[in-house]
Design a protein around this motif. Sequence first.
Motif, mmCIF file in Angstrom:
data_model
loop_
_atom_site.group_PDB
_atom_site.id
_atom_site.type_symbol
_atom_site.label_atom_id
_atom_site.label_comp_id
_atom_site.label_asym_id
_atom_site.label_seq_id
_atom_site.Cartn_x
_atom_site.Cartn_y
_atom_site.Cartn_z
ATOM 1 N N ARG A 1 0.480 -0.863 0.192
ATOM 2 C CA ARG A 1 -0.051 0.041 -0.002
ATOM 3 C C ARG A 1 0.933 1.204 -0.246
ATOM 4 N NH1 ARG A 1 -4.663 -0.360 4.752
ATOM 5 N NH2 ARG A 1 -5.204 2.033 3.019
ATOM 6 N N GLU A 2 0.797 2.613 -0.956
ATOM 7 C CA GLU A 2 1.359 3.375 -0.825
ATOM 8 C C GLU A 2 0.940 4.502 0.198
ATOM 9 O OE1 GLU A 2 2.143 6.469 -3.761
ATOM 10 O OE2 GLU A 2 0.057 6.154 -4.135
ATOM 11 N N ARG A 3 2.190 4.180 0.338
ATOM 12 C CA ARG A 3 2.168 5.858 2.235
ATOM 13 C C ARG A 3 1.370 7.056 1.543
ATOM 14 N NH1 ARG A 3 7.696 7.627 5.698
ATOM 15 N NH2 ARG A 3 6.607 7.983 7.357
ATOM 16 N N PRO A 4 0.229 7.009 2.419
ATOM 17 C CA PRO A 4 -0.471 8.332 2.364
ATOM 18 C C PRO A 4 0.388 9.584 2.277
ATOM 19 C CG PRO A 4 -1.169 7.428 3.689
ATOM 20 C CD PRO A 4 -0.143 6.750 4.154
ATOM 21 N N LEU A 5 -0.081 10.284 1.450
ATOM 22 C CA LEU A 5 1.205 11.685 1.159
ATOM 23 C C LEU A 5 0.702 13.072 2.656
ATOM 24 C CD1 LEU A 5 2.727 14.467 -0.617
ATOM 25 C CD2 LEU A 5 0.572 15.080 -0.969
ATOM 26 N N VAL A 6 -0.462 13.005 3.378
ATOM 27 C CA VAL A 6 -0.225 13.711 4.375
ATOM 28 C C VAL A 6 -1.262 12.546 5.602
ATOM 29 C CG1 VAL A 6 -1.641 15.220 5.871
ATOM 30 C CG2 VAL A 6 -1.235 15.361 3.403
ATOM 31 N N GLU A 7 -0.790 12.583 6.543
ATOM 32 C CA GLU A 7 -0.627 11.637 8.230
ATOM 33 C C GLU A 7 -0.910 12.683 9.377
ATOM 34 O OE1 GLU A 7 -0.059 7.722 8.324
ATOM 35 O OE2 GLU A 7 1.794 8.529 7.582
ATOM 36 N N ILE A 8 -2.122 13.104 10.173
ATOM 37 C CA ILE A 8 -2.191 14.254 11.512
ATOM 38 C C ILE A 8 -3.243 12.595 12.158
ATOM 39 C CG2 ILE A 8 -3.139 15.604 12.498
ATOM 40 C CD1 ILE A 8 -3.591 16.674 10.489
ATOM 41 N N LYS A 9 -2.131 12.481 13.755
ATOM 42 C CA LYS A 9 -2.513 11.019 13.954
ATOM 43 C C LYS A 9 -2.232 11.613 15.954
ATOM 44 C CE LYS A 9 0.281 7.545 11.588
ATOM 45 N NZ LYS A 9 1.280 6.302 11.910
ATOM 46 N N ASN A 10 -3.925 11.501 16.002
ATOM 47 C CA ASN A 10 -3.922 11.690 17.126
ATOM 48 C C ASN A 10 -3.091 13.246 17.665
ATOM 49 O OD1 ASN A 10 -4.863 9.010 17.661
ATOM 50 N ND2 ASN A 10 -2.810 8.541 17.958
ATOM 51 N N VAL A 11 -3.521 14.074 17.557
ATOM 52 C CA VAL A 11 -3.439 15.167 17.251
ATOM 53 C C VAL A 11 -3.968 16.745 18.593
ATOM 54 C CG1 VAL A 11 -2.910 17.771 16.443
ATOM 55 C CG2 VAL A 11 -1.404 15.384 14.711
ATOM 56 N N ALA A 12 -2.702 16.679 19.136
ATOM 57 C CA ALA A 12 -3.628 18.335 19.901
ATOM 58 C C ALA A 12 -3.241 19.041 19.072
ATOM 59 C CB ALA A 12 -3.318 17.754 21.737
ATOM 60 N N VAL A 13 -3.625 20.530 19.198
ATOM 61 C CA VAL A 13 -3.398 21.301 18.784
ATOM 62 C C VAL A 13 -4.373 22.661 19.393
ATOM 63 C CG1 VAL A 13 -4.952 21.065 16.760
ATOM 64 C CG2 VAL A 13 -2.607 22.869 16.964
ATOM 65 N N GLY A 14 -3.639 23.803 19.525
ATOM 66 C CA GLY A 14 -3.798 24.877 19.724
ATOM 67 C C GLY A 14 -3.930 25.999 19.537
ATOM 68 N N TYR A 15 -4.157 27.715 20.782
ATOM 69 C CA TYR A 15 -4.018 28.524 19.435
ATOM 70 C C TYR A 15 -4.015 29.837 20.713
ATOM 71 C CZ TYR A 15 -8.979 30.251 17.703
ATOM 72 O OH TYR A 15 -9.992 30.384 17.576
#
Length: 247
Positions: A17-31
């Motif tokens: 399987r081709e690896r995805p171009l974009v991966e976001i895994k279990n991300v926490a983020v704020g500003y």
Amino acid sequence: MDSVLDRAAAPAAGPPRERPLVEIKNVAVGYTDPTGHRVEVASDLNLTLARGEMAYLIGPTGSGKSTILKLLYMDVRPAGGLVRVGPYASDTTKEKDVPHLRRMLGVVFQDFQLLPDRSAYENVAFALYATGVRRREVKERALRALASVGLSHRAKARPSEMSGGEQQRACVARALVNDPLLMLADEPTGNLDPRVADEVQRLLVRLHRQGMALLMATHDYRLVKAFPARTLALVRGRLVEVDPESL
């Protein structure tokens, strides 16, 4: 040792399987908002985007769609989890390498962000000069990018001399000039009337169909229904896939 029958019964191994171009895994983020308060956007973001795939990020204004795009061009780093675009991962990419990541990307903003004292051609060419491209090649590539968005006849016009739709086309040309694998569009039609918004959206979809991945943040559900693609809603800090027809 496996018998011949055991081996015959086992499913044949398919291609890797081709690896995805974009991966976001279990991300926490704020500003931090203008008043200095910390705003948590998400605590468990997950997303994959394949090469050549198109997807929408939807949600009301202020829900955090722009922050997700900033994670991908590493203007924002996650407080937890992992973001990867191509070979660049948030936990290993140093600040000095972020410009190399961004050369893989094209970014289109709602408010155009064109240099007001330069022509459409000069705005597009500037993106190439900044990466050290030779002058002769700059001219060829900048003119080709303007032609691809139908703006060759306005190459000498400054932003103040162009309509909103023409300014956004110039922005798309600027984003295209480095032949990106991925276009990130942040409310690209938000300042345009519906007819012009449709024209810009048709342009983005056409470019996607030529092989470029496209991730577009929008709160214009009319456009999502008119130009359907995979649609991800930001709901209580998580991305949930939804049917565009249900919007």
